[in-house]
Design a protein around this motif. Structure first.
Motif, short mmCIF file in Angstrom:
data_model
loop_
_atom_site.label_atom_id
_atom_site.label_comp_id
_atom_site.label_asym_id
_atom_site.label_seq_id
_atom_site.Cartn_x
_atom_site.Cartn_y
_atom_site.Cartn_z
N SER A 165 -11.57 8.55 3.42
CA SER A 165 -10.59 7.66 2.81
C SER A 165 -11.11 7.19 1.46
O SER A 165 -12.29 7.42 1.12
CB SER A 165 -10.29 6.46 3.70
OG SER A 165 -11.45 5.64 3.83
N TYR A 166 -10.25 6.56 0.69
CA TYR A 166 -10.68 6.02 -0.61
C TYR A 166 -9.91 4.75 -0.94
O TYR A 166 -8.84 4.48 -0.36
CB TYR A 166 -10.49 7.07 -1.72
CG TYR A 166 -9.05 7.35 -2.09
CD1 TYR A 166 -8.44 6.68 -3.15
CD2 TYR A 166 -8.30 8.28 -1.39
CE1 TYR A 166 -7.12 6.93 -3.49
CE2 TYR A 166 -6.99 8.55 -1.73
CZ TYR A 166 -6.40 7.87 -2.79
OH TYR A 166 -5.09 8.12 -3.12
N GLU A 167 -10.45 3.97 -1.85
CA GLU A 167 -9.81 2.74 -2.33
C GLU A 167 -9.87 2.71 -3.85
O GLU A 167 -10.86 3.16 -4.45
CB GLU A 167 -10.53 1.50 -1.77
CG GLU A 167 -10.47 1.36 -0.26
CD GLU A 167 -11.23 0.14 0.22
OE1 GLU A 167 -11.52 -0.74 -0.63
OE2 GLU A 167 -11.55 0.05 1.41
N LEU A 168 -8.84 2.20 -4.49
CA LEU A 168 -8.82 2.06 -5.94
C LEU A 168 -9.62 0.83 -6.35
O LEU A 168 -9.57 -0.21 -5.70
CB LEU A 168 -7.38 1.95 -6.45
CG LEU A 168 -6.49 3.17 -6.20
CD1 LEU A 168 -5.09 2.93 -6.73
CD2 LEU A 168 -7.09 4.42 -6.83
N LEU A 169 -10.36 0.97 -7.43
CA LEU A 169 -11.20 -0.13 -7.90
C LEU A 169 -10.43 -1.15 -8.71
O LEU A 169 -10.89 -2.27 -8.90
CB LEU A 169 -12.36 0.43 -8.74
CG LEU A 169 -13.32 1.37 -7.99
CD1 LEU A 169 -14.37 1.95 -8.94
CD2 LEU A 169 -14.00 0.63 -6.84
N PRO A 197 0.80 11.72 7.44
CA PRO A 197 0.77 12.12 6.03
C PRO A 197 1.63 13.36 5.80
O PRO A 197 1.81 14.19 6.70
CB PRO A 197 -0.71 12.42 5.79
CG PRO A 197 -1.45 11.79 6.93
CD PRO A 197 -0.52 11.81 8.08
N CYS A 198 2.12 13.48 4.57
CA CYS A 198 2.82 14.70 4.16
C CYS A 198 1.91 15.46 3.21
O CYS A 198 0.94 16.04 3.64
CB CYS A 198 4.16 14.34 3.52
SG CYS A 198 5.32 13.61 4.71
N ASP A 199 2.18 15.41 1.92
CA ASP A 199 1.33 16.13 0.96
C ASP A 199 0.42 15.20 0.18
O ASP A 199 -0.36 15.66 -0.65
CB ASP A 199 2.19 16.95 -0.01
CG ASP A 199 2.96 16.07 -0.98
OD1 ASP A 199 3.36 14.94 -0.59
OD2 ASP A 199 3.17 16.50 -2.13
N THR A 200 0.52 13.87 0.42
CA THR A 200 -0.19 12.89 -0.40
C THR A 200 -1.04 11.95 0.45
O THR A 200 -0.58 11.47 1.49
CB THR A 200 0.80 12.06 -1.23
OG1 THR A 200 1.57 12.94 -2.06
CG2 THR A 200 0.07 11.05 -2.11
N LEU A 201 -2.27 11.72 -0.01
CA LEU A 201 -3.16 10.73 0.60
C LEU A 201 -3.25 9.54 -0.33
O LEU A 201 -3.77 9.64 -1.44
CB LEU A 201 -4.55 11.34 0.83
CG LEU A 201 -5.53 10.48 1.64
CD1 LEU A 201 -5.15 10.52 3.12
CD2 LEU A 201 -6.97 10.97 1.45
N LEU A 202 -2.72 8.40 0.12
CA LEU A 202 -2.76 7.17 -0.67
C LEU A 202 -4.01 6.36 -0.33
O LEU A 202 -4.63 6.59 0.72
CB LEU A 202 -1.51 6.33 -0.38
CG LEU A 202 -0.17 6.91 -0.85
CD1 LEU A 202 0.98 6.03 -0.36
CD2 LEU A 202 -0.13 7.04 -2.37
N PRO A 203 -4.39 5.41 -1.18
CA PRO A 203 -5.53 4.54 -0.86
C PRO A 203 -5.31 3.84 0.49
O PRO A 203 -4.23 3.31 0.76
CB PRO A 203 -5.54 3.54 -2.01
CG PRO A 203 -4.87 4.25 -3.14
CD PRO A 203 -3.84 5.11 -2.52
N GLY A 204 -6.33 3.87 1.33
CA GLY A 204 -6.23 3.24 2.65
C GLY A 204 -5.80 4.19 3.74
O GLY A 204 -5.96 3.89 4.94
N MET A 205 -5.24 5.35 3.39
CA MET A 205 -4.89 6.36 4.40
C MET A 205 -6.15 7.07 4.88
O MET A 205 -7.16 7.08 4.20
CB MET A 205 -3.89 7.37 3.82
CG MET A 205 -2.52 6.81 3.54
SD MET A 205 -1.38 8.05 2.86
CE MET A 205 -1.08 9.07 4.30
N SER A 252 0.81 -1.22 0.00
CA SER A 252 0.00 0.00 0.00
C SER A 252 0.84 1.27 0.00
O SER A 252 0.31 2.37 -0.19
CB SER A 252 -0.92 0.00 1.23
OG SER A 252 -0.14 -0.01 2.42
N GLY A 253 2.16 1.11 0.23
CA GLY A 253 3.03 2.27 0.38
C GLY A 253 3.20 2.68 1.82
O GLY A 253 3.83 3.70 2.12
N ASN A 254 2.65 1.91 2.75
CA ASN A 254 2.74 2.19 4.18
C ASN A 254 4.00 1.57 4.75
O ASN A 254 4.27 0.38 4.52
CB ASN A 254 1.51 1.64 4.89
CG ASN A 254 1.42 2.06 6.35
OD1 ASN A 254 2.10 2.98 6.77
ND2 ASN A 254 0.58 1.37 7.11
#
Length: 752
Positions: A252-256, A158-166, A134-136
């Motif tokens: 939050s969001y998730e990629l499809l 977080p810094c400047d980016t919200l990744l899926p699952g954050m 996930s990048g975590n």
């Protein structure tokens, strides 16, 4: 927040650092984990198991500084999504990242000093750091397979980016904030001035801020999307969610599709954006906010409505007019609008429906998730400070209740996915009307099958009334003239007329000509200030400086409040109460004449960065003490026990010697005998100062003023407003902030 270490430490001297080469192995191949026997140098990285993300040292843009970060591994353009030492760069390629036995990541420079580290509240015997798919970046026990049982994770910082699952929001149990902060520039990932954060003052909404200035907002969540983001809807790239429970509030969001690369970020100019990677094209912008000029917070002021399709973009909601017409004519609309017909809560107000809009700022709102819309209307109508209501959740059939207290700010018109809101209006303005898009009447289907008999009866009644109306026309005009001339007698229904006022009130009743002469015909040069009640002018009467409070026709202070203020303070005598010298009631004019206070109101000092320096601690204590003495007189020593109900900094005036004097008794309530409390259906005052039991249940007592006094003391001591108080560490008002600090101090004292 990530803890940055800007002081030197002797924990890892140079000799010990060199000894790592002999005791700890350097990572020589792409793996996703480091242990206590491994470390990463500048030319080494770790890669998530699926190859999506990579972590190591990098130099952003044209910079030569080195930062420890995480970036996408499978795309051509290096795009960092997280940076550890964003505030303290390494100036050469000597950086080392390792994990210590307690389970703490440390980043060392060439001298062995720790320039960044993670943190943990517990320890494990075999800690590892692992970069997930996930990048975590996770720190956990190597023997524990539970993904939720970790010591530390980069997703919490977080810094400047919200990744899926954050998560973007707040943990209500631990108090942790998840928010985005911009880079300073493409070459510097240090924290910039822009942030995107969740506001819990009232119903939750997200803010984009430039330093301490709130720039734009998302609007509240309505079950489908944020009210200010109409383009946020179901799509083929990602699905989103908003969680609001007793433990957490977050978006939050998730990629499809796992093959899609998409991120949500805030850039160095403060714009929040959705980017999607397209091979051959690079990063493609999918969504961006703010989208246009109308997203600028409070651009059109209170009760103003913004529409980018209009020129100018700002206009007033239907049934509202510009508060300062001359400024609106010049294109200055930030002072907003006022109701065409003033409210009269005691006589009964109604509500107008406005559709297709972005819901107003919810800082001063209240909500209930279980109420119906009808119950919501009832709750709002019974509270005079409630200005609007709407359905909280519009998904499905709609549910819940959202109420606004105070003026409505930051309204925008939409062509699609706007919402309905019901705004309090005078009953004469609200009967049978529904308004859409801030101005046009809502189109309704034509009524079919109207009975012919009803039509004939209606026409007969109309013709029958015409003659009657014509005969009464002249009589009505004469009666209007008589009403204007007899306004003094109409206002004071208890016999306070021209003949008895001196005897009963011991208060001079001055004529309009005298007041006009004293104020130089209400000259602009004599103007002291203005508010919802009208304007205050300085004047000279028989050699004495006076302040004339001239109520406007659209004043929030109506006839009853005017009468109440005169009766309440006509006979009050105390050095810490402003002295009422007289009044003027002639035609449509209603004016109160006070002693002149050369230093104006307290808020002009304590909230002004320059003038506040005049108030040293002895002066502030003197002011607090004087307000307390005036309040004690009202509650215990005056002939009638009086509850002020609107004690705040703007209602405390300062004389030439900085002595405080309580003013503005339009909302005051008097009690006789030993009465000390009552219940009222008409809640009035200023939101943010009112005690909870009074604001919610209408329970009024001397304690209500004491609560107001407590808020005022905090403002005097801190120099900060309770309403609008901002702190990056939390989203509470000044009262909440003090409660946290007091609680922490008590806890520390107890532990010691």
């Amino acid at each position: 927040m990530i803890r940055s270490m800007n002081t030197s430490t002797k924990a890892f001297p140079i000799l010990l650092r060199l000894s790592f080469l002999f005791t700890i192995s350097i990572i020589s191949e792409a793996i996703d984990t480091i242990t206590t026997t491994q470390f990463i140098t500048d030319n080494q990285t770790i890669v998530s198991s699926d190859g999506s993300f990579e972590m190591g040292f990098f130099s952003p843009g044209n910079s030569k500084n080195r930062y420890l970060g995480i970036w996408y591994n499978k795309i051509a353009t290096q795009t960092a999504v997280w940076v550890a030492n964003r505030e303290i760069p390494i100036t050469n390629r000597s950086g080392i990242l390792k994990i210590t036995n307690p389970g703490i990541l440390v980043l060392l420079n060439e001298t062995g000093n720790i320039i960044w580290s993670s943190n943990t509240s517990r320890t494990v015997q075999n800690p590892i750091a692992q970069l997930l798919e996930s990048g975590n970046l996770l720190v956990k026990d190597a023997n524990d397979d539970n993904p939720d049982n970790f010591l530390w994770q980069s997703f919490d910082y977080p810094c400047d980016t919200l990744l899926p699952g954050m998560k973007l929001g707040k943990n209500l149990v631990t108090g942790r904030d998840w928010y985005l902060s911009s880079w300073k520039s493409n070459n510097d990932p240090g924290r910039g001035v822009f942030t995107y954060w969740l506001d819990l003052r009232g119903y939750p909404q997200f803010w984009g801020s430039n330093g301490s200035v709130e720039w734009y907002r998302s609007g509240p969540w309505n079950g489908l999307r944020f009210s200010g983001n109409p383009s946020l809807k179901k799509n083929s790239i990602y699905k989103f969610n908003f969680v609001f429970n007793k433990q957490e509030v977050y978006y939050s969001y998730e990629l499809l599709n796992s093959s899609i690369v998409s991120r949500f970020s805030i850039n160095e100019n403060g714009f929040v954006q959705r980017w999607t990677w397209v091979d051959g094209k690079g990063w493609v912008l999918y969504l961006s906010g703010p989208t246009d000029t109308c997203d600028t917070y409070a651009l059109c002021g209170k009760y103003g409505s913004c529409n980018v399709g209009n020129s100018p973009v700002c206009g007033c909601l239907d049934k509202f007019v510009p508060s300062r017409p001359k400024e609106w004519a010049m294109g200055v609309s930030t002072n907003g609008c006022i109701r065409r017909t003033p409210l009269d809560c005691e006589k009964g107000d109604g509500f107008l429906k406005y559709s297709g809009i972005k819901l107003p700022d919810t800082q001063y709102s209240w909500f209930n998730e279980s109420m119906t819309l009808k119950e919501c209307q009832t709750a709002c109508s019974h509270n005079c400070t409630c200005m609007a209501y709407t359905t909280l959740n519009i998904s499905g059939e709609g549910s819940g209740c959202l109420l606004w207290f105070g003026d409505l700010i930051d309204i925008k018109e939409y062509t699609e996915n706007g919402q309905d809101i019901y705004i309090r209006m005078a009953s004469s303005e609200s009967e049978g009307l529904a308004i859409s898009n801030g101005g046009s009447k809502e189109k309704k289907g034509e009524t079919i099958g109207i009975s012919l008999a009803i039509s004939m009866v209606t026409l007969s009644l109309i013709f029958g009334l015409l003659f009657y109306v014509w005969r009464k026309k002249q009589q009505q005009q004469q009666q209007q003239q008589l009403k204007r001339e007899g306004r003094t007698r109409d206002i004071f229904k208890h016999g306070y007329n021209n003949e008895s006022q001196t005897k009963d009130l011991e208060l001079p009743l001055l004529d309009l000509a005298t007041i006009m002469n004293a104020t130089n015909d209400f000259s602009e040069s004599n103007k002291l200030g203005a508010g919802g009640f009208g304007t205050v002018y300085k004047g000279m009467l028989e050699g004495q400086e006076i302040a004339v409070k001239r109520l406007s026709r659209n004043s929030k202070q109506g006839v009853d409040e005017f009468k109440n203020e005169v009766i309440c303070i006509a006979k009050l005598q105390h050095r810490n109460l402003v002295k009422l010298l007289g009044c003027c009631i002639q035609g449509e004019e209603k004016m109160l004449i006070y002693e002149y206070m050369p230093n104006k109101s307290l808020d002009s000092f304590i909230f002004d960065p320059t003038r506040s320096t005049i108030l040293d601690w002895p002066k502030r204590f003197h002011i607090i003490n004087g307000i307390a003495r005036g309040l004690l007189y009202l509650h215990q020593d005056s002939r009638l026990r009086i509850i002020h109900r609107d004690l705040k900094a703007s209602n405390v005036l300062l004389d030439i010697d900085m002595n405080p004097k309580i003013s503005d008794f339009g909302m005051a309530r008097s009690f006789r005998g030993e009465e000390t409390e009552a219940n009222t259906s008409r809640v009035v005052g200023t939101y943010g100062y009112m005690s909870p039991e009074y604001a919610i249940d209408g329970h009024l007592s001397v304690k209500s003023d004491v609560f107001n006094f407590g808020v005022l003391v905090l403002e005097i001591v801190s120099g900060k407003r309770n309403r609008g108080f901002f702190h990056l560490g939390h989203n509470l008002n000044l009262l909440g902030h003090v409660k946290i600090k007091t609680g922490n101090a008590i806890l520390i004292s107890t532990l010691n």
